[in-house]
Design a protein around this motif. Structure first.
Motif, PDB file in Angstrom:
ATOM      1  N   MET A  13      46.089  36.314  35.954  1.00 42.41           N
ATOM      2  CA  MET A  13      44.730  36.550  36.452  1.00 42.41           C
ATOM      3  C   MET A  13      43.668  35.912  35.553  1.00 42.41           C
ATOM      4  SD  MET A  13      44.844  40.509  37.822  1.00 42.41           S
ATOM      5  CE  MET A  13      44.813  41.183  36.182  1.00 42.41           C
ATOM      6  N   GLU A  14      44.099  35.170  34.553  1.00 39.16           N
ATOM      7  CA  GLU A  14      43.167  34.628  33.552  1.00 39.16           C
ATOM      8  C   GLU A  14      42.024  33.838  34.177  1.00 39.16           C
ATOM      9  OE1 GLU A  14      43.230  32.141  29.373  1.00 39.16           O
ATOM     10  OE2 GLU A  14      45.022  32.202  30.608  1.00 39.16           O
ATOM     11  N   GLU A  15      42.342  32.983  35.116  1.00 38.56           N
ATOM     12  CA  GLU A  15      41.293  32.162  35.726  1.00 38.56           C
ATOM     13  C   GLU A  15      40.262  33.027  36.434  1.00 38.56           C
ATOM     14  OE1 GLU A  15      40.966  28.674  39.051  1.00 38.56           O
ATOM     15  OE2 GLU A  15      42.660  28.592  37.668  1.00 38.56           O
ATOM     16  N   ALA A  16      40.712  34.003  37.194  1.00 35.04           N
ATOM     17  CA  ALA A  16      39.793  34.903  37.897  1.00 35.04           C
ATOM     18  C   ALA A  16      38.983  35.739  36.914  1.00 35.04           C
ATOM     19  CB  ALA A  16      40.566  35.808  38.850  1.00 35.04           C
ATOM     20  N   MET A  17      39.596  36.097  35.802  1.00 39.81           N
ATOM     21  CA  MET A  17      38.920  36.946  34.834  1.00 39.81           C
ATOM     22  C   MET A  17      37.888  36.201  33.995  1.00 39.81           C
ATOM     23  SD  MET A  17      42.000  39.482  33.666  1.00 39.81           S
ATOM     24  CE  MET A  17      40.973  40.662  32.798  1.00 39.81           C
ATOM     25  N   ASN A  18      37.968  34.876  33.978  1.00 38.65           N
ATOM     26  CA  ASN A  18      37.017  34.080  33.195  1.00 38.65           C
ATOM     27  C   ASN A  18      35.573  34.305  33.633  1.00 38.65           C
ATOM     28  OD1 ASN A  18      38.821  32.946  31.405  1.00 38.65           O
ATOM     29  ND2 ASN A  18      39.186  31.150  32.677  1.00 38.65           N
ATOM     30  N   SER A  19      35.381  34.598  34.908  1.00 37.39           N
ATOM     31  CA  SER A  19      34.014  34.785  35.408  1.00 37.39           C
ATOM     32  C   SER A  19      33.556  36.240  35.341  1.00 37.39           C
ATOM     33  CB  SER A  19      33.917  34.272  36.853  1.00 37.39           C
ATOM     34  OG  SER A  19      34.779  35.032  37.693  1.00 37.39           O
ATOM     35  N   MET A  20      34.393  37.127  34.830  1.00 33.52           N
ATOM     36  CA  MET A  20      34.054  38.550  34.763  1.00 33.52           C
ATOM     37  C   MET A  20      33.362  38.891  33.447  1.00 33.52           C
ATOM     38  SD  MET A  20      37.500  40.401  36.081  1.00 33.52           S
ATOM     39  CE  MET A  20      38.304  39.979  37.608  1.00 33.52           C
ATOM     40  N   THR A  21      32.599  39.967  33.499  1.00 36.89           N
ATOM     41  CA  THR A  21      32.016  40.493  32.275  1.00 36.89           C
ATOM     42  C   THR A  21      33.123  41.204  31.489  1.00 36.89           C
ATOM     43  OG1 THR A  21      31.498  42.654  33.222  1.00 36.89           O
ATOM     44  CG2 THR A  21      29.818  40.920  33.472  1.00 36.89           C
ATOM     45  N   VAL A  22      32.840  41.517  30.240  1.00 38.05           N
ATOM     46  CA  VAL A  22      33.819  42.227  29.416  1.00 38.05           C
ATOM     47  C   VAL A  22      34.153  43.577  30.062  1.00 38.05           C
ATOM     48  CG1 VAL A  22      34.216  43.320  27.172  1.00 38.05           C
ATOM     49  CG2 VAL A  22      33.146  41.062  27.287  1.00 38.05           C
ATOM     50  N   ALA A  23      33.152  44.266  30.560  1.00 37.70           N
ATOM     51  CA  ALA A  23      33.377  45.562  31.205  1.00 37.70           C
ATOM     52  C   ALA A  23      34.285  45.415  32.423  1.00 37.70           C
ATOM     53  CB  ALA A  23      32.052  46.201  31.602  1.00 37.70           C
ATOM     54  N   GLU A  24      34.075  44.377  33.220  1.00 38.65           N
ATOM     55  CA  GLU A  24      34.912  44.145  34.405  1.00 38.65           C
ATOM     56  C   GLU A  24      36.347  43.818  33.991  1.00 38.65           C
ATOM     57  OE1 GLU A  24      31.602  42.411  37.555  1.00 38.65           O
ATOM     58  OE2 GLU A  24      32.484  41.051  36.075  1.00 38.65           O
ATOM     59  N   LYS A  25      36.495  43.015  32.951  1.00 37.09           N
ATOM     60  CA  LYS A  25      37.838  42.677  32.451  1.00 37.09           C
ATOM     61  C   LYS A  25      38.571  43.929  31.992  1.00 37.09           C
ATOM     62  CE  LYS A  25      36.583  38.056  30.886  1.00 37.09           C
ATOM     63  NZ  LYS A  25      36.378  37.173  29.734  1.00 37.09           N
ATOM     64  N   LEU A  26      37.872  44.781  31.250  1.00 34.91           N
ATOM     65  CA  LEU A  26      38.481  46.030  30.798  1.00 34.91           C
ATOM     66  C   LEU A  26      38.875  46.912  31.971  1.00 34.91           C
ATOM     67  CD1 LEU A  26      36.276  46.921  27.718  1.00 34.91           C
ATOM     68  CD2 LEU A  26      38.710  46.375  27.712  1.00 34.91           C
ATOM     69  N   HIS A  27      37.991  46.974  32.953  1.00 38.25           N
ATOM     70  CA  HIS A  27      38.284  47.771  34.147  1.00 38.25           C
ATOM     71  C   HIS A  27      39.561  47.281  34.839  1.00 38.25           C
ATOM     72  CE1 HIS A  27      37.571  50.136  37.773  1.00 38.25           C
ATOM     73  NE2 HIS A  27      37.868  49.038  38.447  1.00 38.25           N
ATOM     74  N   VAL A  28      39.661  45.990  35.044  1.00 40.03           N
ATOM     75  CA  VAL A  28      40.841  45.415  35.700  1.00 40.03           C
ATOM     76  C   VAL A  28      42.095  45.653  34.859  1.00 40.03           C
ATOM     77  CG1 VAL A  28      41.938  43.240  36.386  1.00 40.03           C
ATOM     78  CG2 VAL A  28      39.580  43.688  37.037  1.00 40.03           C
ATOM     79  N   ALA A  29      41.983  45.407  33.557  1.00 45.73           N
ATOM     80  CA  ALA A  29      43.142  45.572  32.678  1.00 45.73           C
ATOM     81  C   ALA A  29      43.625  47.015  32.661  1.00 45.73           C
ATOM     82  CB  ALA A  29      42.802  45.102  31.271  1.00 45.73           C
ATOM     83  N   LEU A  30      42.717  47.952  32.515  1.00 48.55           N
ATOM     84  CA  LEU A  30      43.101  49.366  32.483  1.00 48.55           C
ATOM     85  C   LEU A  30      43.646  49.832  33.828  1.00 48.55           C
ATOM     86  CD1 LEU A  30      40.181  50.800  30.354  1.00 48.55           C
ATOM     87  CD2 LEU A  30      42.582  50.629  29.688  1.00 48.55           C
ATOM     88  N   LYS A  31      42.980  49.436  34.896  1.00 50.97           N
ATOM     89  CA  LYS A  31      43.413  49.860  36.231  1.00 50.97           C
ATOM     90  C   LYS A  31      44.819  49.355  36.540  1.00 50.97           C
ATOM     91  CE  LYS A  31      42.027  49.986  41.016  1.00 50.97           C
ATOM     92  NZ  LYS A  31      42.071  49.032  42.077  1.00 50.97           N
ATOM     93  N   THR A  32      45.082  48.082  36.268  1.00 51.22           N
ATOM     94  CA  THR A  32      46.399  47.532  36.591  1.00 51.22           C
ATOM     95  C   THR A  32      47.496  48.184  35.748  1.00 51.22           C
ATOM     96  OG1 THR A  32      46.013  45.642  35.108  1.00 51.22           O
ATOM     97  CG2 THR A  32      45.574  45.300  37.458  1.00 51.22           C
ATOM     98  N   ARG A  33      47.181  48.504  34.491  1.00 52.30           N
ATOM     99  CA  ARG A  33      48.204  49.146  33.640  1.00 52.30           C
ATOM    100  C   ARG A  33      48.443  50.588  34.066  1.00 52.30           C
ATOM    101  NH1 ARG A  33      51.858  51.146  31.883  1.00 52.30           N
ATOM    102  NH2 ARG A  33      52.790  50.996  29.819  1.00 52.30           N
ATOM    103  N   LEU A  34      47.391  51.312  34.359  1.00 47.67           N
ATOM    104  CA  LEU A  34      47.550  52.710  34.789  1.00 47.67           C
ATOM    105  C   LEU A  34      48.264  52.828  36.131  1.00 47.67           C
ATOM    106  CD1 LEU A  34      44.126  54.195  33.659  1.00 47.67           C
ATOM    107  CD2 LEU A  34      46.388  54.653  32.673  1.00 47.67           C
ATOM    108  N   GLU A  35      48.071  51.839  36.996  1.00 42.48           N
ATOM    109  CA  GLU A  35      48.745  51.864  38.298  1.00 42.48           C
ATOM    110  C   GLU A  35      50.263  51.833  38.155  1.00 42.48           C
ATOM    111  OE1 GLU A  35      46.855  48.605  40.335  1.00 42.48           O
ATOM    112  OE2 GLU A  35      45.295  49.897  41.157  1.00 42.48           O
ATOM    113  N   MET A  36      50.755  51.316  37.057  1.00 38.39           N
ATOM    114  CA  MET A  36      52.198  51.268  36.833  1.00 38.39           C
ATOM    115  C   MET A  36      52.786  52.658  36.592  1.00 38.39           C
ATOM    116  SD  MET A  36      52.482  47.964  34.396  1.00 38.39           S
ATOM    117  CE  MET A  36      51.962  46.361  34.939  1.00 38.39           C
TER     118      MET A  36
END
Length: 95
Positions: A55-78
């Motif tokens: 997801m690196e390319e998609a995350m390049n345009s995100m803010t730090v807060a958005e990146k953290l949100h995506v990272a935490l959400k995807t890990r917790l979903e596991m």
């Protein structure tokens, strides 16, 4: 098996039997269910790391807060499929 048997030696024994081994083979896991939890966490962490790389390319345009949100959400979903037994898993790691 974990949703049914929890993070337990019983889950390991049933897994051994399902794979055609003696249920007593669960004894090769010297620390028992702790090793099951550690394996699951290692597997999830490796998968999560690869997901973030993908997801690196998609995350390049995100803010730090958005990146953290995506990272935490995807890990917790596991963990969601194991939410009912997750406290047991965390307790095992404390010992």
């Amino acid at each position: 098996l974990v949703p049914e048997y929890g993070w337990s030696s019983e889950a390991l024994a049933v897994a051994c039997a399902k794979e055609g081994y003696s249920p007593q083979m669960h004894g090769i896991f010297k620390r028992g269910a702790v090793e099951l939890v550690e394996y699951f966490m290692d597997k999830c962490n490796r998968k999560h790391q690869q997901m973030l790389v993908d997801m690196e390319e998609a995350m390049n345009s995100m803010t730090v807060a958005e990146k953290l949100h995506v990272a935490l959400k995807t890990r917790l979903e596991m963990v969601v499929p194991y939410k009912d037994t997750w406290p047991q898993a965390m307790a095992l790691l404390l010992h």
